[in-house]
Scaffold this active site. Structure first.
Site, PDB file in Angstrom:
ATOM      1  N   TYR A   3      46.320 -12.358  14.213  1.00  0.00           N
ATOM      2  CA  TYR A   3      45.082 -12.659  13.919  1.00  0.00           C
ATOM      3  C   TYR A   3      44.205 -13.474  14.933  1.00  0.00           C
ATOM      4  O   TYR A   3      44.145 -14.739  15.223  1.00  0.00           O
ATOM      5  CB  TYR A   3      44.958 -13.632  12.521  1.00  0.00           C
ATOM      6  N   ARG A  32      30.239 -12.177   2.872  1.00  0.00           N
ATOM      7  CA  ARG A  32      29.098 -12.822   3.436  1.00  0.00           C
ATOM      8  C   ARG A  32      27.979 -11.956   3.901  1.00  0.00           C
ATOM      9  O   ARG A  32      28.284 -10.858   3.814  1.00  0.00           O
ATOM     10  CB  ARG A  32      29.646 -13.688   4.558  1.00  0.00           C
ATOM     11  N   ARG A  64      42.162 -22.839  11.153  1.00  0.00           N
ATOM     12  CA  ARG A  64      41.080 -22.229  11.827  1.00  0.00           C
ATOM     13  C   ARG A  64      39.784 -23.004  11.816  1.00  0.00           C
ATOM     14  O   ARG A  64      38.866 -23.038  12.951  1.00  0.00           O
ATOM     15  CB  ARG A  64      40.746 -20.866  11.560  1.00  0.00           C
ATOM     16  N   ASP A 103      41.575 -14.272  18.064  1.00  0.00           N
ATOM     17  CA  ASP A 103      40.335 -14.403  18.421  1.00  0.00           C
ATOM     18  C   ASP A 103      39.882 -13.554  19.730  1.00  0.00           C
ATOM     19  O   ASP A 103      41.108 -13.573  20.313  1.00  0.00           O
ATOM     20  CB  ASP A 103      39.899 -15.808  18.649  1.00  0.00           C
ATOM     21  N   ARG A 122      35.327 -32.412  10.063  1.00  0.00           N
ATOM     22  CA  ARG A 122      34.692 -33.210  10.907  1.00  0.00           C
ATOM     23  C   ARG A 122      34.205 -34.643  10.202  1.00  0.00           C
ATOM     24  O   ARG A 122      33.399 -34.134   8.991  1.00  0.00           O
ATOM     25  CB  ARG A 122      33.708 -32.663  11.797  1.00  0.00           C
ATOM     26  N   ARG A 156      43.970  -6.173   5.979  1.00  0.00           N
ATOM     27  CA  ARG A 156      42.681  -6.222   5.150  1.00  0.00           C
ATOM     28  C   ARG A 156      41.511  -5.356   6.005  1.00  0.00           C
ATOM     29  O   ARG A 156      41.527  -5.424   7.181  1.00  0.00           O
ATOM     30  CB  ARG A 156      41.920  -7.673   4.919  1.00  0.00           C
ATOM     31  N   GLU A 211      29.041  -7.922   3.549  1.00  0.00           N
ATOM     32  CA  GLU A 211      30.461  -7.610   4.101  1.00  0.00           C
ATOM     33  C   GLU A 211      31.283  -7.649   2.969  1.00  0.00           C
ATOM     34  O   GLU A 211      31.153  -8.636   2.163  1.00  0.00           O
ATOM     35  CB  GLU A 211      30.917  -8.504   4.919  1.00  0.00           C
TER      36      GLU A 211
HETATM   37  N1  UDP Z   1      36.731 -19.841   4.617  1.00  0.00           N
HETATM   38  C1  UDP Z   1      36.548 -20.312   3.516  1.00  0.00           C
HETATM   39  N2  UDP Z   1      35.149 -20.263   3.055  1.00  0.00           N
HETATM   40  C2  UDP Z   1      34.064 -20.037   4.017  1.00  0.00           C
HETATM   41  C3  UDP Z   1      34.623 -19.591   5.257  1.00  0.00           C
HETATM   42  C4  UDP Z   1      36.043 -19.514   5.519  1.00  0.00           C
HETATM   43  O1  UDP Z   1      37.366 -20.485   2.499  1.00  0.00           O
HETATM   44  O2  UDP Z   1      33.135 -20.283   3.701  1.00  0.00           O
HETATM   45  C5  UDP Z   1      38.425 -19.562   4.897  1.00  0.00           C
HETATM   46  C6  UDP Z   1      38.711 -18.220   4.587  1.00  0.00           C
HETATM   47  O3  UDP Z   1      40.186 -18.343   4.060  1.00  0.00           O
HETATM   48  C7  UDP Z   1      38.917 -17.338   5.634  1.00  0.00           C
HETATM   49  C8  UDP Z   1      39.240 -18.533   6.632  1.00  0.00           C
HETATM   50  O4  UDP Z   1      38.707 -19.495   6.149  1.00  0.00           O
HETATM   51  O5  UDP Z   1      39.526 -16.113   5.734  1.00  0.00           O
HETATM   52  C9  UDP Z   1      39.016 -18.272   8.213  1.00  0.00           C
HETATM   53  O6  UDP Z   1      37.646 -18.081   8.206  1.00  0.00           O
HETATM   54  P1  UDP Z   1      36.895 -17.524   9.501  1.00  0.00           P
HETATM   55  O7  UDP Z   1      35.494 -17.769   9.599  1.00  0.00           O
HETATM   56  O8  UDP Z   1      37.465 -18.137  10.849  1.00  0.00           O
HETATM   57  O9  UDP Z   1      37.194 -15.856   9.378  1.00  0.00           O
HETATM   58  P2  UDP Z   1      36.616 -14.793  10.167  1.00  0.00           P
HETATM   59  O10 UDP Z   1      35.444 -15.256  10.788  1.00  0.00           O
HETATM   60  O11 UDP Z   1      37.703 -14.381  11.234  1.00  0.00           O
HETATM   61  O12 UDP Z   1      36.637 -13.929   9.160  1.00  0.00           O
END
Ligand code: UDP
Length: 372
Positions: free
Chosen positions: A353, A279, A171, A355, A175, A248, A305
């Site tokens: 999952y 976060r 996801r 978006d 870059r 989850r 969170e």
């Molecule tokens: N992820 C990570 N470190 C980060 C942010 C994301 O390892 O700092 C990984 C983690 O496995 C997460 C996945 O990337 O579940 C998808 O992140 P995303 O931000 O897309 O998740 P969401 O915002 O849907 O919770």
């Protein structure tokens, strides 16, 4: 009063279908067990700040049809998601890009970054990645995996990275340019005035009943409409008779602080294993730029969170799309396919999952098929 459609769940899938059906001349009733519309994109205004009550939602899409569709209901601001990772006090740019590689290794050119990643991938001996850990190491190398992915992912999913599907990490963009925009999306933003206002616009002139539980009194509700569009958890619909799907859940600790600027960014990810939260969201920055307008509000609202395994009674947030759950879901889907008058949709109804944009796209597709 008899309706053509009963929509169970006033989230984005339900609101999109309800709007389309109403526009097609159908009579629609939307119900939700919560005291508000919007599902998990619900926002609430506190001190002029729109608080994302169920976690950060940043709309982004490459789907022009979906983007244009939503313009009827909201004006989107120019928010660009660029979260920061905090690993034991060291700050890194996300998604993984040249700023991240420079901070991690001191590399300056894309070529140097690629050499470093290739080296670490080779050391790990990965050819075809089979799980999230192998996928992550082959994309960004072991150092980034260890500092920015492993701890966060294990907190977020409560599972070892070796036991999680590779697609979860795909996801995130990788870059070899200096670009902190988290999404590869043509369109991105947050509805001005919050998501609740957008969903209210979608549901304008449609009957909505809140704080009613469909599953507690299915027969009564089913009798009220010719067809049901159910957007709750598919396993709950069947009273978990084939077993529980895993989800989850997330818990938020939200605080108002007497300061204008807590962390200087909407999202800071705590990527070490020890910090208990995944976060911290500082809600004002979703709506205001990091300029005078944001700092003009002398207070700020933050949410920590915490991720946990869903258990009955909790709110489900993320389906755990591993093999065992996917297999169980397929069995529920077979049952669902046999329903004549009930259709399942959305993140919980399809155990996917999704978006937000994919939810709208899926609801629009379904509407076209259903309504002709
Ligand atoms: N992820 C990570 N470190 C980060 C942010 C994301 O390892 O700092 C990984 C983690 O496995 C997460 C996945 O990337 O579940 C998808 O992140 P995303 O931000 O897309 O998740 P969401 O915002 O849907 O919770």
């Amino acid at each position: 009063m008899k309706y053509d459609y009963l929509v169970v769940g006033a989230g984005l899938y339900g609101a999109t279908f309800a709007r389309e059906a109403t526009n097609a001349g159908k009579k629609v009733l939307v119900i939700d067990k919560r005291p508000h519309i919007g599902g998990n994109i619900y926002t609430e205004e506190v001190e002029k700040i729109h608080v994302h009550q169920y976690g950060a939602h940043i709309f982004h899409t490459n789907n022009t049809k979906v983007w244009e569709y939503l313009q009827q209901f909201a004006t989107f601001n120019r928010f660009t998601n660029s979260p920061v990772a905090n690993y034991k006090g060291e700050l890194y740019s996300l998604p993984f890009n040249m700023y991240t590689f420079n901070k991690m290794w001191g590399v300056v050119t894309p070529e140097e970054a690629k050499v470093k990643i290739e080296e670490q991938k080779r050391e790990a001996g990965i050819t075809t990645p089979h799980n999230l850990e192998e996928q992550a190491i082959s994309l960004v190398g072991r150092d980034i995996f260890e500092k920015l992915i492993k701890g966060y992912t294990e907190k977020q999913w409560g599972r070892d990275c070796k036991d999680l599907p590779a697609f979860i990490i795909k996801r995130l963009p990788v870059r070899f340019t200096f670009d902190n925009n988290y999404f590869n999306a043509l369109y991105q933003g947050i509805p001005v005035g919050g998501y609740t206002k957008m969903v209210a616009n979608m549901l304008r002139d449609i009957d909505v009943e809140l704080e009613v539980d469909y599953l507690e009194n299915k027969d009564k509700w089913n009798a009220m409409a010719d067809k049901v569009i159910y957007t709750g958890p598919i396993d709950a619909f069947y009273d978990y008779k084939l077993g529980y799907l895993q989800y989850r859940s997330v818990r938020f600790e939200t605080e108002m602080l007497e300061q204008a600027n807590f962390q200087g960014n909407a999202a800071v990810n705590y990527t070490d294993r020890e910090t208990p939260w995944t976060r911290i969201i500082e809600h004002k920055w979703f709506e205001f730029g990091k300029d005078d307008r944001g700092e003009d509000i002398p207070k700020t609202i933050i949410s920590r969170e915490y991720s946990s395994e869903w258990k009955p009674g909790d709110e489900p947030y993320y389906p755990v799309n591993d093999e065992a759950n996917s297999a169980l879901y397929m069995k529920y889907r077979e049952l669902a396919a046999g329903e004549k008058n009930v259709k399942f949709g959305g993140r919980l109804g399809e155990y996917k999952y999704y978006d937000m944009d994919a939810v709208v796209a899926s609801a629009l597709d379904f509407s076209e098929k259903e309504l002709g």
